[in-house]
Design an enzyme around this catalytic site. Structure first.
Site, PDB file in Angstrom:
ATOM      1  N   PRO A   1       0.830  -1.209   0.000  1.00 52.06           N
ATOM      2  CA  PRO A   1       0.000   0.000   0.000  1.00 52.06           C
ATOM      3  C   PRO A   1       0.861   1.254   0.000  1.00 52.06           C
ATOM      4  O   PRO A   1       1.812   1.360   0.769  1.00 52.06           O
ATOM      5  CB  PRO A   1      -0.801  -0.115   1.297  1.00 52.06           C
ATOM      6  CG  PRO A   1      -0.200  -1.232   2.073  1.00 52.06           C
ATOM      7  CD  PRO A   1       0.607  -2.070   1.161  1.00 52.06           C
ATOM      8  N   CYS A   2       0.528   2.199  -0.888  1.00 49.18           N
ATOM      9  CA  CYS A   2       1.400   3.371  -1.033  1.00 49.18           C
ATOM     10  C   CYS A   2       1.363   4.248   0.211  1.00 49.18           C
ATOM     11  O   CYS A   2       2.345   4.863   0.571  1.00 49.18           O
ATOM     12  CB  CYS A   2       1.026   4.180  -2.267  1.00 49.18           C
ATOM     13  SG  CYS A   2      -0.708   4.535  -2.397  1.00 49.18           S
ATOM     14  N   GLN A   3       0.207   4.273   0.921  1.00 47.07           N
ATOM     15  CA  GLN A   3       0.148   5.116   2.119  1.00 47.07           C
ATOM     16  C   GLN A   3       1.023   4.539   3.222  1.00 47.07           C
ATOM     17  O   GLN A   3       1.221   5.144   4.253  1.00 47.07           O
ATOM     18  CB  GLN A   3      -1.289   5.342   2.586  1.00 47.07           C
ATOM     19  CG  GLN A   3      -2.083   4.104   2.953  1.00 47.07           C
ATOM     20  CD  GLN A   3      -2.739   3.461   1.728  1.00 47.07           C
ATOM     21  OE1 GLN A   3      -2.180   3.458   0.641  1.00 47.07           O
ATOM     22  NE2 GLN A   3      -3.909   2.885   1.910  1.00 47.07           N
ATOM     23  N   GLY A   4       1.556   3.310   2.977  1.00 48.34           N
ATOM     24  CA  GLY A   4       2.421   2.682   3.962  1.00 48.34           C
ATOM     25  C   GLY A   4       3.815   3.265   3.981  1.00 48.34           C
ATOM     26  O   GLY A   4       4.589   2.983   4.884  1.00 48.34           O
ATOM     27  N   PHE A   5       4.154   4.069   2.996  1.00 48.34           N
ATOM     28  CA  PHE A   5       5.516   4.562   2.976  1.00 48.34           C
ATOM     29  C   PHE A   5       5.640   5.856   3.732  1.00 48.34           C
ATOM     30  O   PHE A   5       4.918   6.819   3.492  1.00 48.34           O
ATOM     31  CB  PHE A   5       6.034   4.667   1.548  1.00 48.34           C
ATOM     32  CG  PHE A   5       6.161   3.309   0.968  1.00 48.34           C
ATOM     33  CD1 PHE A   5       7.078   2.423   1.494  1.00 48.34           C
ATOM     34  CD2 PHE A   5       5.317   2.871  -0.008  1.00 48.34           C
ATOM     35  CE1 PHE A   5       7.164   1.130   1.028  1.00 48.34           C
ATOM     36  CE2 PHE A   5       5.383   1.581  -0.489  1.00 48.34           C
ATOM     37  CZ  PHE A   5       6.314   0.710   0.032  1.00 48.34           C
TER      38      PHE A   5
END
Ligand SMILES: C[S@@+](CC[C@H](N)C(=O)[O-])C[C@H]1O[C@@H](n2cnc3c(N)ncnc32)[C@H](O)[C@@H]1O
Length: 370
Positions: A75-79
């Site tokens: 998930p991109c919001q995980g970065f």
């Protein structure tokens, strides 16, 4: 059926797997997805017996099968924001789990997909460090490509960072098939008109239904809504009259900035310089802008249906789930499980299959060459 074994982690609804299987050289041998409805969608499409889809946290995925290739887009919001390098950060651990699965599967190659800005995150550097001397993936070399889904026949401008890791040699950059200004054999970008009205799936603009049909199925001893076909997803929302009046003022390519003062929300009047895509209307003659997980809410971006003509019929609603799926490059073969919000998330999070297929082509060439 293909012969290179494919393991998809953070699999979502399987957009990436769909593209790889369409290439013809791959077979799905495993998938990991924590969201139960997304895992059910994956299994319905690529694992009919549900035998190799792990519906759980990747940290609990221990029975890793052997694979030629591991693909995945965490998930991109995980970065985390630039500068945060706390090794205990749970979001870093997702990335570490990807590395672990590549190792344990004994894969010869991996494909890691993420948002455009991923190439500027500390995790990107960590991944590259892992795939360099002394790292956990030291025998892999990485190549980074910045690819636009529209350049591969998707009716959407969606730029992604694709990192290909290989311990058997490099790949070539996937050759584009479409362009904004094509030359030679390259075709013109697919427009929304082509996609909705001339493609294999025709999606009439007039939509009345608000809900998917009544249907539930068992998935690994849980009940999940579905299965739904693409056409079942061609449903709208209920909008109040003021919202419809607002949308009626917005021409293709325009947004909330076009509204007369009396129709603007008070907060916009105070902050006229805010996001300019809000309540934006798409254009028939272009690909869509990047679809996100809340494409069904006009206030979240440029998601109003393109149909708007002076004196003609207007369609004053956001894209339906079916339209958004087509914009992501899915067709009628894909079946879906989940609530309206869950399926929207699966669609908005997916890698467009045509983009994945282009990547699959160069990866298959490398695996074949050995
Ligand atoms: C960007 S989406 C992947 C989309 C997918 N590659 C496709 O093409 O359809 C990321 C997915 O990772 C899943 N996810 C997030 N955390 C996870 C975890 N700890 N373990 C397994 N899956 C996880 C999310 O539920 C989400 O579906």
């Amino acid at each position: 059926m293909g012969h290179f074994k494919l393991l998809d982690v953070f699999a979502g609804c399987g957009g990436m797997t769909r593209g790889f299987l369409d290439d013809g050289e791959f077979v799905s041998v495993g998938a990991v997805e924590v969201d139960r409805s997304a895992a059910a969608t994956y299994a319905a499409n690529f694992d009919p017996t549900g035998g190799h889809t792990f519906a759980g946290d990747i940290a609990d995925y221990t029975n890793v099968p052997r694979a030629d290739l591991v693909i995945g887009g965490p998930p991109c919001q995980g970065f985390s924001a630039l500068g945060k390098r706390d090794p205990e950060d749970v979001r870093n651990q997702l990335w570490r789990e990807f590395v672990r699965v590549v190792r344990e599967s004994d894969a010869r190659m991996f494909v890691f997909e993420n948002v455009d800005r991923f190439a500027k995150t500390p995790e990107f550097e960590l991944l590259r460090t892992a795939a360099s001397n002394g790292g956990e993936l030291a025998d892999f070399r990485t190549q980074v490509f910045r690819l636009n889904a529209a350049d591969f026949g998707t009716p959407q401008k969606r730029i992604r960072t694709i990192i290909i890791g290989s311990r058997i040699g490099p790949v070539v950059e996937p050759p584009v098939t479409h362009a904004k200004n094509p030359i030679g054999d390259v075709l013109r970008w697919v427009s929304l008109r082509d996609a909705f009205l001339a493609g294999p799936v025709v999606l009439e603009p007039g939509v009345r239904d608000e809900w998917f049909p009544e249907s539930t199925a068992d998935f690994q001893n849980f009940q999940v809504p579905g299965p739904f076909k693409l056409r079942d997803l061609h449903v709208t929302r209920r909008y109040d009259l003021t919202s419809e009046i607002r949308y009626a003022h917005i021409a293709p390519g325009k947004s909330r900035l076009q509204l007369p003062v009396e129709l603007q929300y008070p907060c916009w009047r105070k902050n006229p310089a805010g996001a300019s895509d809000v309540l934006g209307r798409l254009r028939w003659d272009q690909p869509a802008v990047t679809i996100r997980t809340e494409f069904f809410k006009p206030e979240k971006g440029r998601f109003l249906h393109p149909q708007w003509e002076n004196g003609g019929e207007q369609v004053n609603r956001a894209l339906t789930h079916a339209e958004a799926a087509v914009v992501q490059g899915f067709d009628e073969r894909h079946v879906w499980h989940g609530t309206k919000a869950e399926i929207a998330r699966q669609i908005g999070n997916a890698v467009p299959p045509p983009l994945a297929r282009a990547v699959a082509g160069v990866v298959a060439d490398r695996l074949q060459a050995g």
